[in-house]
Motif scaffolding. Structure first.
Motif, short mmCIF file in Angstrom:
data_model
loop_
_atom_site.label_atom_id
_atom_site.label_comp_id
_atom_site.label_asym_id
_atom_site.label_seq_id
_atom_site.Cartn_x
_atom_site.Cartn_y
_atom_site.Cartn_z
N LYS A 248 0.82 -1.20 0.00
CA LYS A 248 0.00 0.00 0.00
C LYS A 248 0.86 1.26 0.00
CE LYS A 248 -3.87 2.33 2.24
NZ LYS A 248 -4.82 2.34 3.37
N PHE A 249 1.94 1.24 0.79
CA PHE A 249 2.85 2.38 0.82
C PHE A 249 3.38 2.68 -0.58
CE2 PHE A 249 7.08 4.27 1.31
CZ PHE A 249 6.85 5.27 2.27
N PHE A 250 3.69 1.61 -1.32
CA PHE A 250 4.25 1.77 -2.66
C PHE A 250 3.20 1.53 -3.75
CE2 PHE A 250 8.27 0.73 -0.36
CZ PHE A 250 8.98 1.87 -0.72
N SER A 251 1.94 1.77 -3.46
CA SER A 251 0.91 1.60 -4.48
C SER A 251 1.14 2.58 -5.62
CB SER A 251 -0.48 1.82 -3.88
OG SER A 251 -0.70 3.20 -3.64
N VAL A 252 0.69 2.21 -6.81
CA VAL A 252 0.89 3.09 -7.97
C VAL A 252 0.15 4.41 -7.80
CG1 VAL A 252 1.34 1.20 -9.57
CG2 VAL A 252 -1.02 1.95 -9.20
N THR A 253 -0.83 4.44 -6.91
CA THR A 253 -1.53 5.69 -6.62
C THR A 253 -0.61 6.67 -5.92
OG1 THR A 253 -3.60 4.48 -6.36
CG2 THR A 253 -3.52 6.70 -5.44
N ASN A 254 0.30 6.14 -5.10
CA ASN A 254 1.15 6.99 -4.27
C ASN A 254 2.61 7.05 -4.70
OD1 ASN A 254 -1.06 7.43 -2.49
ND2 ASN A 254 -0.61 5.48 -1.46
N ALA A 255 3.04 6.14 -5.56
CA ALA A 255 4.48 6.05 -5.84
C ALA A 255 4.76 5.67 -7.29
CB ALA A 255 5.12 5.00 -4.92
N ASN A 256 5.78 6.31 -7.86
CA ASN A 256 6.28 5.89 -9.16
C ASN A 256 7.77 5.53 -9.10
OD1 ASN A 256 7.64 8.45 -9.31
ND2 ASN A 256 5.76 9.37 -10.11
N ALA A 257 8.36 5.66 -7.91
CA ALA A 257 9.75 5.24 -7.69
C ALA A 257 9.93 4.99 -6.20
CB ALA A 257 10.73 6.30 -8.18
N GLY A 258 10.85 4.09 -5.86
CA GLY A 258 11.07 3.79 -4.45
C GLY A 258 12.45 3.23 -4.19
N GLU A 259 12.80 3.18 -2.91
CA GLU A 259 14.10 2.64 -2.51
C GLU A 259 14.00 2.17 -1.06
OE1 GLU A 259 18.88 3.72 -2.71
OE2 GLU A 259 17.39 5.24 -3.26
N VAL A 260 14.77 1.12 -0.76
CA VAL A 260 14.90 0.63 0.61
C VAL A 260 16.34 0.81 1.04
CG1 VAL A 260 14.72 -1.36 2.15
CG2 VAL A 260 13.10 -1.10 0.25
N LYS A 261 16.54 1.44 2.21
CA LYS A 261 17.89 1.61 2.75
C LYS A 261 17.96 1.00 4.14
CE LYS A 261 19.94 5.20 -0.02
NZ LYS A 261 20.91 6.32 -0.01
N ARG A 262 19.18 0.68 4.56
CA ARG A 262 19.39 -0.03 5.83
C ARG A 262 20.61 0.55 6.53
NH1 ARG A 262 19.06 -6.04 4.51
NH2 ARG A 262 16.85 -5.45 4.37
N LEU A 263 20.56 0.60 7.85
CA LEU A 263 21.69 1.09 8.62
C LEU A 263 22.88 0.17 8.42
CD1 LEU A 263 22.35 3.41 10.64
CD2 LEU A 263 21.90 1.78 12.48
N ARG A 264 24.01 0.76 8.13
CA ARG A 264 25.22 0.00 7.82
C ARG A 264 25.82 -0.65 9.08
NH1 ARG A 264 28.50 1.14 3.41
NH2 ARG A 264 27.42 3.14 3.16
N GLY A 265 26.02 -1.97 9.03
CA GLY A 265 26.77 -2.67 10.06
C GLY A 265 26.20 -2.63 11.46
N ASP A 266 24.89 -2.53 11.59
CA ASP A 266 24.27 -2.45 12.92
C ASP A 266 22.89 -3.07 12.83
OD1 ASP A 266 23.08 -1.73 15.34
OD2 ASP A 266 23.88 0.30 15.34
N THR A 267 22.64 -4.10 13.63
CA THR A 267 21.34 -4.75 13.59
C THR A 267 20.46 -4.41 14.79
OG1 THR A 267 22.29 -6.72 14.65
CG2 THR A 267 22.22 -6.70 12.24
N LEU A 268 21.07 -3.93 15.87
CA LEU A 268 20.30 -3.65 17.09
C LEU A 268 19.62 -2.30 17.04
CD1 LEU A 268 19.42 -4.59 19.88
CD2 LEU A 268 21.56 -3.64 20.80
N THR A 269 20.34 -1.26 16.59
CA THR A 269 19.77 0.09 16.56
C THR A 269 18.49 0.17 15.72
OG1 THR A 269 21.93 1.11 16.94
CG2 THR A 269 20.22 2.51 15.98
N PRO A 270 18.44 -0.45 14.53
CA PRO A 270 17.20 -0.38 13.75
C PRO A 270 15.99 -0.96 14.48
CG PRO A 270 19.00 -1.08 12.36
CD PRO A 270 19.52 -1.09 13.77
N ILE A 271 16.21 -2.03 15.25
CA ILE A 271 15.10 -2.63 16.01
C ILE A 271 14.61 -1.66 17.08
CG2 ILE A 271 14.49 -4.50 17.59
CD1 ILE A 271 16.43 -6.28 15.98
N LYS A 272 15.57 -1.00 17.76
CA LYS A 272 15.19 0.00 18.76
C LYS A 272 14.45 1.16 18.11
CE LYS A 272 19.07 -0.81 21.95
NZ LYS A 272 20.30 -0.20 22.54
N ALA A 273 14.95 1.63 16.98
CA ALA A 273 14.32 2.75 16.28
C ALA A 273 12.90 2.40 15.86
CB ALA A 273 15.15 3.15 15.06
#
Length: 202
Positions: A98-123
Motif C-alpha cells: 500500500k505504501f508503494f501503491s501506484v496511486t502513491n508512488a512511481n519510484a522507491g528505494e529501501v535503505k538499511r543502517l550499515r553494520g548495525d542490527t540492534l539500533t534499527p530494532i530499537k528505532a
C-alpha cells in the motif's frame, strides 16, 4: 489505555489493507527488515512540492519498517491519505504494497543502517510508539514539537532516540508559492546519510 488505543489502530491498519489488490511498485520477493528506511516519490501535488524544495533529493516521502505481530509494516506520516471517512492526517501504518501503491508512488528505494542490527530494532520500536499514541500530522513541519510529526521527523526522531542520528542538525528554510515558510528536514537529508546503504531501488 495506550495499549488499547494501539491495538485498535493496528486492527484498523490491518483491516484497511486486507483484500487490497491495488497495483504496487513494491518488488515481489523483497525482504524487508525491522528498522529499514523506505523512500518513495509520487506524482501528486504534495510530492511535486517536496521535490521542488528538495533539489538534492530523489524522493518526496519516507517511512520506517516495523514489526507488527510478525508482519512487516511501514510507519509514516502523510497528509491526504485517509483510511476512512473523517480520518485525520496522522501517523499511519501501512503494508509495503500500500505504501508503494501506484496511486502513491512511481519510484522507491529501501535503505538499511550499515553494520548495525540492534539500533534499527530499537528505532522501529520508538516509531511504533509514535504510531500507537495516535500522533497527528505536523502541518507546520516543526520538529522541535513532537506532539505532531511529519515523515522525516518520525524517522530521524526514532533513530536519534535509538542512538544514531541520520540527518544530524541539517534543516532547510523552505518557501514555496502559496505556502507558509518552513524550517525543516527533507527526505534527502536522511536518504543521503553515509550511515545507510541501499538495499534496492525500483
Amino acid at each position: 489505555m495506550k495499549a488499547t488505543i494501539c491495538m485498535a489502530l493496528m486492527a484498523t491498519a490491518m483491516i484497511s489493507c486486507n483484500g487490497n489488490n491495488q497495483n504496487s511498485i513494491f518488488p515481489a520477493g523483497c525482504e524487508l527488515r525491522t528498522g529499514d528506511i523506505v523512500f518513495r516519490r509520487g506524482g501528486g501535488i504534495s510530492s511535486h512540492a517536496v521535490m521542488m524544495a528538495d533539489i538534492n533529493g530523489r524522493y518526496s516521502h519516507v517511512g520506517i519498517v516495523v514489526d507488527s505481530a510478525g508482519k512487516k509494516m511501514i510507519v509514516h506520516a502523510v497528509p491526504g491519505e485517509p483510511d476512512f471517512e473523517g480520518d485525520p492526517d496522522r501517523v499511519k501504518m501501512d503494508t509495503p504494497e500500500k505504501f508503494f501503491s501506484v496511486t502513491n508512488a512511481n519510484a522507491g528505494e529501501v535503505k538499511r543502517l550499515r553494520g548495525d542490527t540492534l539500533t534499527p530494532i530499537k528505532a522501529a520500536a520508538f516509531a511504533m510508539e509514535i504510531y500507537c499514541r495516535y500522533t497527528l500530522f505536523d502541518h507546520d513541519y516543526d520538529d522541535s514539537d513532537t506532539t505532531k510529526m511529519y515523515c522525516c521527523e518520525i524517522v530521524e526522531f526514532a533513530y536519534a532516540k535509538a542512538g544514531r542520528s541520520l540527518a544530524g542538525t541539517v534543516r532547510h528554510d523552505i518557501k514555496l508559492p502559496g505556502l507558509n515558510a518552513f524550517h525543516c528536514m527533507l527526505p534527502s537529508d536522511i536518504c543521503n546519510s553515509k550511515l545507510l546503504i541501499s538495499i534496492i531501488d525500483f
